[in-house]
Scaffold this active site. Sequence first.
Site, PDB file in Angstrom:
ATOM      1  N   LYS A 202     -11.115  -1.864   6.118  1.00 11.89           N
ATOM      2  CA  LYS A 202      -9.985  -1.561   6.992  1.00 11.89           C
ATOM      3  C   LYS A 202     -10.593  -1.094   8.326  1.00 11.89           C
ATOM      4  O   LYS A 202     -11.659  -0.475   8.332  1.00 11.89           O
ATOM      5  CB  LYS A 202      -9.174  -0.462   6.319  1.00 11.89           C
ATOM      6  CG  LYS A 202      -8.143   0.243   7.153  1.00 11.89           C
ATOM      7  CD  LYS A 202      -7.325   1.172   6.258  1.00 11.89           C
ATOM      8  CE  LYS A 202      -6.608   2.233   7.073  1.00 11.89           C
ATOM      9  NZ  LYS A 202      -5.658   3.009   6.248  1.00 11.89           N
TER      10      LYS A 202
ATOM     11  N   ARG B 251       0.743  10.322   0.174  1.00 12.53           N
ATOM     12  CA  ARG B 251       1.081  11.370   1.141  1.00 12.53           C
ATOM     13  C   ARG B 251       2.381  12.073   0.815  1.00 12.53           C
ATOM     14  O   ARG B 251       2.855  12.901   1.584  1.00 12.53           O
ATOM     15  CB  ARG B 251       1.236  10.766   2.538  1.00 12.53           C
ATOM     16  CG  ARG B 251      -0.029  10.275   3.095  1.00 12.53           C
ATOM     17  CD  ARG B 251       0.158   9.930   4.552  1.00 12.53           C
ATOM     18  NE  ARG B 251      -0.730   8.856   4.888  1.00 12.53           N
ATOM     19  CZ  ARG B 251      -0.648   8.127   5.971  1.00 12.53           C
ATOM     20  NH1 ARG B 251       0.315   8.343   6.841  1.00 12.53           N
ATOM     21  NH2 ARG B 251      -1.514   7.180   6.192  1.00 12.53           N
TER      22      ARG B 251
ATOM     23  N   GLU C 296       0.856  -1.199   0.000  1.00 10.48           N
ATOM     24  CA  GLU C 296       0.000   0.000   0.000  1.00 10.48           C
ATOM     25  C   GLU C 296       0.885   1.240   0.000  1.00 10.48           C
ATOM     26  O   GLU C 296       1.563   1.532   0.980  1.00 10.48           O
ATOM     27  CB  GLU C 296      -0.907   0.011   1.235  1.00 10.48           C
ATOM     28  CG  GLU C 296      -1.750   1.282   1.311  1.00 10.48           C
ATOM     29  CD  GLU C 296      -2.466   1.459   2.653  1.00 10.48           C
ATOM     30  OE1 GLU C 296      -2.740   0.454   3.338  1.00 10.48           O
ATOM     31  OE2 GLU C 296      -2.732   2.620   3.009  1.00 10.48           O
TER      32      GLU C 296
ATOM     33  N   THR D 262      -4.481   6.180   1.500  1.00 13.36           N
ATOM     34  CA  THR D 262      -4.851   7.570   1.798  1.00 13.36           C
ATOM     35  C   THR D 262      -5.705   8.171   0.677  1.00 13.36           C
ATOM     36  O   THR D 262      -5.561   9.346   0.334  1.00 13.36           O
ATOM     37  CB  THR D 262      -3.610   8.466   2.069  1.00 13.36           C
ATOM     38  OG1 THR D 262      -2.571   7.684   2.677  1.00 13.36           O
ATOM     39  CG2 THR D 262      -3.961   9.601   3.018  1.00 13.36           C
TER      40      THR D 262
END
Length: 214
Positions: free
Chosen positions: A134, A51, A47, A74
């Site tokens: 998640k 960011r 993943e 994100t």
Amino acid sequence: MTPQDASAFSREICSLAPVIPVLVVDEVAQAEPMAEALVAGGLPVLEVTLRTPVALDVIRAMAKVKGGVVGAGTLLTPDDVRNAKEAGAKFGVSPGITPTLVEACEAHDLPLLGGVATVGEAMAMLERGYDVCKFFPAEANGGAPALKAFAGPLPQMHFCPTGGVSMDNVNDYLSLPNVLCCGGSWVAKPDLAKAGKWGEIEERARAASQLKRG
Ligand code: 3PG
């Protein structure tokens, strides 16, 4: 992509290894050696968080590494979804869920591992047809005991807890019947990548890949 197909894909990637490394990558040059180290260590699902300014290029570079399944983390907006898909992400991860984001993932055929923190949010995802999410931020939201309690009313929902998970507590999560795998940044911390410690990242990946699931 239907919620059912997205959930099936999420189950599939969560079955590939007990841990999904969460990656914050500052330099594109780190992408290939990092992905190779993680895949060699037995963690094929990666993943890449959106960011850093180079995150999309990192996804492009990691997507070329053999044996890896690279996703984008994100995800906050429909633009993030479109950009992630264009960069070659095979799945998306979000810290929370909004109808707009969920619809964008469905429209762009990007399987979503959407973040939930409460039973109500998990119920909203179940209502929409998702049965894999998640759980974020896992430790701050009550950790493994909270997730264990979710299984009472929502046995059909399965989770990838992320946020505050480490080698010290990962087994508490993996032993739960409603946990498929865990996410965490401890395997490939930015300082290790900055120092080019690919061997150490591979060792950490190997240790994580050998964890047993309940
Ligand atoms: C994050 O928000 O960066 C991920 O959930 C990972 O959290 P962690 O750094 O606590 O593993």
